[in-house]
Design a protein around this motif. Structure first.
Motif, PDB file in Angstrom:
ATOM      1  N   ASP A  17     -42.327  24.674 -38.452  1.00  0.00           N
ATOM      2  CA  ASP A  17     -41.297  24.982 -39.446  1.00  0.00           C
ATOM      3  C   ASP A  17     -40.519  26.234 -39.059  1.00  0.00           C
ATOM      4  O   ASP A  17     -39.286  26.269 -39.150  1.00  0.00           O
ATOM      5  CB  ASP A  17     -41.935  25.152 -40.829  1.00  0.00           C
ATOM      6  N   GLU A  20     -38.265  25.420 -36.136  1.00  0.00           N
ATOM      7  CA  GLU A  20     -37.144  24.598 -36.592  1.00  0.00           C
ATOM      8  C   GLU A  20     -36.105  25.447 -37.329  1.00  0.00           C
ATOM      9  O   GLU A  20     -34.899  25.278 -37.137  1.00  0.00           O
ATOM     10  CB  GLU A  20     -37.641  23.477 -37.502  1.00  0.00           C
ATOM     11  N   ARG A  21     -36.557  26.387 -38.138  1.00  0.00           N
ATOM     12  CA  ARG A  21     -35.623  27.291 -38.831  1.00  0.00           C
ATOM     13  C   ARG A  21     -34.810  28.101 -37.836  1.00  0.00           C
ATOM     14  O   ARG A  21     -33.600  28.272 -37.984  1.00  0.00           O
ATOM     15  CB  ARG A  21     -36.380  28.253 -39.748  1.00  0.00           C
ATOM     16  N   ASN A  24     -32.238  25.886 -36.168  1.00  0.00           N
ATOM     17  CA  ASN A  24     -31.124  25.614 -37.071  1.00  0.00           C
ATOM     18  C   ASN A  24     -30.197  26.824 -37.187  1.00  0.00           C
ATOM     19  O   ASN A  24     -28.972  26.675 -37.199  1.00  0.00           O
ATOM     20  CB  ASN A  24     -31.637  25.199 -38.459  1.00  0.00           C
ATOM     21  N   LEU A  56     -30.236  32.229 -44.915  1.00  0.00           N
ATOM     22  CA  LEU A  56     -31.281  31.466 -44.222  1.00  0.00           C
ATOM     23  C   LEU A  56     -32.132  32.383 -43.343  1.00  0.00           C
ATOM     24  O   LEU A  56     -33.349  32.208 -43.248  1.00  0.00           O
ATOM     25  CB  LEU A  56     -30.659  30.345 -43.384  1.00  0.00           C
ATOM     26  N   GLN A  59     -34.524  34.280 -45.641  1.00  0.00           N
ATOM     27  CA  GLN A  59     -35.646  33.426 -46.029  1.00  0.00           C
ATOM     28  C   GLN A  59     -36.637  33.262 -44.882  1.00  0.00           C
ATOM     29  O   GLN A  59     -37.856  33.288 -45.093  1.00  0.00           O
ATOM     30  CB  GLN A  59     -35.133  32.055 -46.486  1.00  0.00           C
ATOM     31  N   THR A  60     -36.115  33.117 -43.684  1.00  0.00           N
ATOM     32  CA  THR A  60     -36.985  32.977 -42.507  1.00  0.00           C
ATOM     33  C   THR A  60     -37.813  34.241 -42.300  1.00  0.00           C
ATOM     34  O   THR A  60     -39.016  34.172 -42.029  1.00  0.00           O
ATOM     35  CB  THR A  60     -36.135  32.681 -41.258  1.00  0.00           C
TER      36      THR A  60
END
Length: 129
Positions: A17, A20-21, A24, A56, A59-60
């Motif tokens: 995860d 992937e973040r 992205n 984002l 958050q990561t």
């Protein structure tokens, strides 16, 4: 040992995860850099997407802090992404009318920073193999 993990020389087990973040975020920043270079990007859309990148990334980073030290993402890469966020914010302020028009020195900084982020992400991917 704890020292090895914090120094970045230990074996890291990043979550799928988290990777992937990062991927992205990298794709989003690549797209934003290309749009900033074009000189014809919609200022409103660019500003919205630059804010989305920042959120984002926030958050990561919060999610990363909640991980055990051995699973945390490398701090240098995260700092490069914070720098990218700041440059994207600067680019979002470079509007003429309804389009983004950045000065050449900012475009060079964006391209350079994007290269650093992409290189850091490749290093993580290589470490996982």
């Amino acid at each position: 040992t704890q020292l090895e993990l914090t120094a970045g020389s230990g074996s890291q087990d990043f979550t799928d995860d988290a990777i992937e973040r990062l991927e992205n975020l990298n794709h989003l920043s690549e797209e934003l850099v290309a749009r900033a270079r074009s000189g014809s990007a919609s200022a409103h859309e660019f500003r919205v997407e630059a804010r989305m990148y920042r959120e984002l990334l926030r958050q990561t980073m919060l999610s990363n802090r909640a991980q055990p030290v051995s699973d945390q993402l490398p701090q240098p890469l995260l700092l490069d992404m914070v720098r990218m966020s700041a440059l994207l914010h600067s680019a979002a302020a470079c509007k003429t009318g309804f389009v983004i028009t950045c000065p050449p020195d900012l475009i060079l900084q964006l391209k350079s920073q994007q290269s650093r982020v992409a290189q850091g992400l490749k290093m993580i991917q290589m470490m996982r193999e």
